[in-house]
Design a protein around this motif. Sequence first.
Motif, PDB file in Angstrom:
ATOM      1  N   ARG A 218       0.835  -1.214   0.000  1.00 45.41           N
ATOM      2  CA  ARG A 218       0.000   0.000   0.000  1.00 45.41           C
ATOM      3  C   ARG A 218       0.864   1.256   0.000  1.00 45.41           C
ATOM      4  NH1 ARG A 218      -3.909  -1.166   5.169  1.00 45.41           N
ATOM      5  NH2 ARG A 218      -5.200  -2.798   4.299  1.00 45.41           N
ATOM      6  N   PRO A 219       1.618   1.496  -1.062  1.00 38.52           N
ATOM      7  CA  PRO A 219       2.480   2.694  -1.040  1.00 38.52           C
ATOM      8  C   PRO A 219       1.622   3.961  -0.931  1.00 38.52           C
ATOM      9  CG  PRO A 219       2.587   1.562  -3.173  1.00 38.52           C
ATOM     10  CD  PRO A 219       1.704   0.744  -2.310  1.00 38.52           C
ATOM     11  N   PRO A 220       1.838   4.793   0.103  1.00 32.98           N
ATOM     12  CA  PRO A 220       0.962   5.953   0.305  1.00 32.98           C
ATOM     13  C   PRO A 220       0.885   6.864  -0.914  1.00 32.98           C
ATOM     14  CG  PRO A 220       2.436   5.656   2.170  1.00 32.98           C
ATOM     15  CD  PRO A 220       2.866   4.663   1.128  1.00 32.98           C
ATOM     16  N   THR A 221       1.978   6.965  -1.679  1.00 31.72           N
ATOM     17  CA  THR A 221       1.951   7.860  -2.847  1.00 31.72           C
ATOM     18  C   THR A 221       1.005   7.349  -3.939  1.00 31.72           C
ATOM     19  OG1 THR A 221       3.847   6.641  -3.684  1.00 31.72           O
ATOM     20  CG2 THR A 221       4.314   8.782  -2.656  1.00 31.72           C
ATOM     21  N   ASN A 222       0.650   6.069  -3.867  1.00 34.91           N
ATOM     22  CA  ASN A 222      -0.141   5.463  -4.943  1.00 34.91           C
ATOM     23  C   ASN A 222      -1.571   5.141  -4.524  1.00 34.91           C
ATOM     24  OD1 ASN A 222       2.314   5.631  -6.116  1.00 34.91           O
ATOM     25  ND2 ASN A 222       2.454   3.505  -6.752  1.00 34.91           N
ATOM     26  N   ILE A 223      -2.025   5.779  -3.462  1.00 30.30           N
ATOM     27  CA  ILE A 223      -3.438   5.645  -3.064  1.00 30.30           C
ATOM     28  C   ILE A 223      -4.129   6.871  -3.632  1.00 30.30           C
ATOM     29  CG2 ILE A 223      -5.060   5.421  -1.152  1.00 30.30           C
ATOM     30  CD1 ILE A 223      -2.800   4.190   0.510  1.00 30.30           C
ATOM     31  N   CYS A 224      -4.986   6.649  -4.589  1.00 34.97           N
ATOM     32  CA  CYS A 224      -5.392   7.755  -5.463  1.00 34.97           C
ATOM     33  C   CYS A 224      -6.835   7.551  -5.932  1.00 34.97           C
ATOM     34  CB  CYS A 224      -4.417   7.704  -6.650  1.00 34.97           C
ATOM     35  SG  CYS A 224      -4.752   8.829  -7.965  1.00 34.97           S
ATOM     36  N   SER A 225      -7.594   8.640  -6.045  1.00 35.67           N
ATOM     37  CA  SER A 225      -8.959   8.516  -6.573  1.00 35.67           C
ATOM     38  C   SER A 225      -8.895   8.477  -8.104  1.00 35.67           C
ATOM     39  CB  SER A 225      -9.821   9.686  -6.116  1.00 35.67           C
ATOM     40  OG  SER A 225      -9.354  10.874  -6.718  1.00 35.67           O
TER      41      SER A 225
END
Length: 313
Positions: A218-225
């Motif tokens: 779950r890379p935080p930079t890649n949690i995206c709408s």
Amino acid sequence: MSRVLVIGGTGNIGRHLVTGSLNAGHPTTVLVRPATVSSDSDKAKFLNSLKARGASVVYGDMNDHGNLVEAIKQHGEVVISAVGHGRPEELDGQLKILEAIKKAGTVKRFVPSEFGCDVEHAERTLEPAKSMIKSKLRVREAIRAAGIPHTIVCSYWAMGLLLSALANSGGDGPLSTGVEIFGDENSRAIFVDERDMSSLVIRAVEDPRTLDKVMYVRPPTNICSFAKLVHMVEKKTGRTLKRHYVSEQEIAKKIQEAPFPLNFQLAMVHSTLVHAGACEGAIDPAVGVEATRLYPDVKYVTMEGYLDSLCII
Ligand SMILES: NC(=O)c1ccc[n+]([C@@H]2O[C@H](COP(=O)([O-])OP(=O)(O)OC[C@H]3O[C@@H](n4cnc5c(N)ncnc54)[C@H](OP(=O)(O)O)[C@@H]3O)[C@@H](O)[C@H]2O)c1
């Protein structure tokens, strides 16, 4: 370095896993169905390129018990399955891999074909994706019941498969007439590049911290709408796209009307939206581990980075 046997190494996800294993220096073998080489020139070419990099190829089939047991004994201290979800018998066929692993008695880690959402928290998934989720659950339960040492990998949306659909979209591609945004501005999904996912899998199979655990990526930079993704595309192309917001209910209706595989893809989008909270929720340490915590040195391919590598005009 453990010997790694990949079953499904010619597939969309499997080819990245084989490459990841070779990159990490593991003696790597791909189990390939004999007919694949004669019937698919792209796959035959890919296998030749793997051989040139030092991989071995053994011919077999997960449904051929004797042959599979031998392949595992000879080549697979670690066995990774990346069989596909296109046909129900493929994921369920992994129960035969478990039988072969038990018979061989030499496997120190098995990674089943998952590489997506957490199937234990996807109970509201609609058909046709629901059957795929059930198959993956059956295999998880069988692995645990048999006491096979394993690591299960949840890496959510495969970035390359999803974003590459946007390439060359200035003509009649998906972005030329506007764009559908699933959910609202807050409906977020997790995107992981297949190369990152594969190198993490290969690290995990040698790591005692991931033994008998679910590894969440779950890379935080890649949690995206989906809305933010469209914004990134607009920034890159300098175009303003006509947005059409599609609610969960509308997606459910589209699933009924769409042919395969679009209905499957929409069902996964729907599942992502209705289970969004679960995929970002806290991880029970008795069950799972977070890859970004285990391997803080990894520099993940970002959404922007991936879009920059595409030819979007
Ligand atoms: N997170 C995501 O966005 C995402 C996206 C796609 C897939 N996935 C998941 O990733 C996994 C792999 O999917 P995929 O799309 O990469 O699959 P795929 O492209 O359909 O590839 C399936 C592979 O399994 C092999 N195979 C099938 N039946 C076999 C048998 N009886 N014996 C031995 N090998 C067999 C195929 O070999 P041949 O070359 O001989 O056909 C092929 O190499 C699945 O669990 C899927 O749900 C996740």
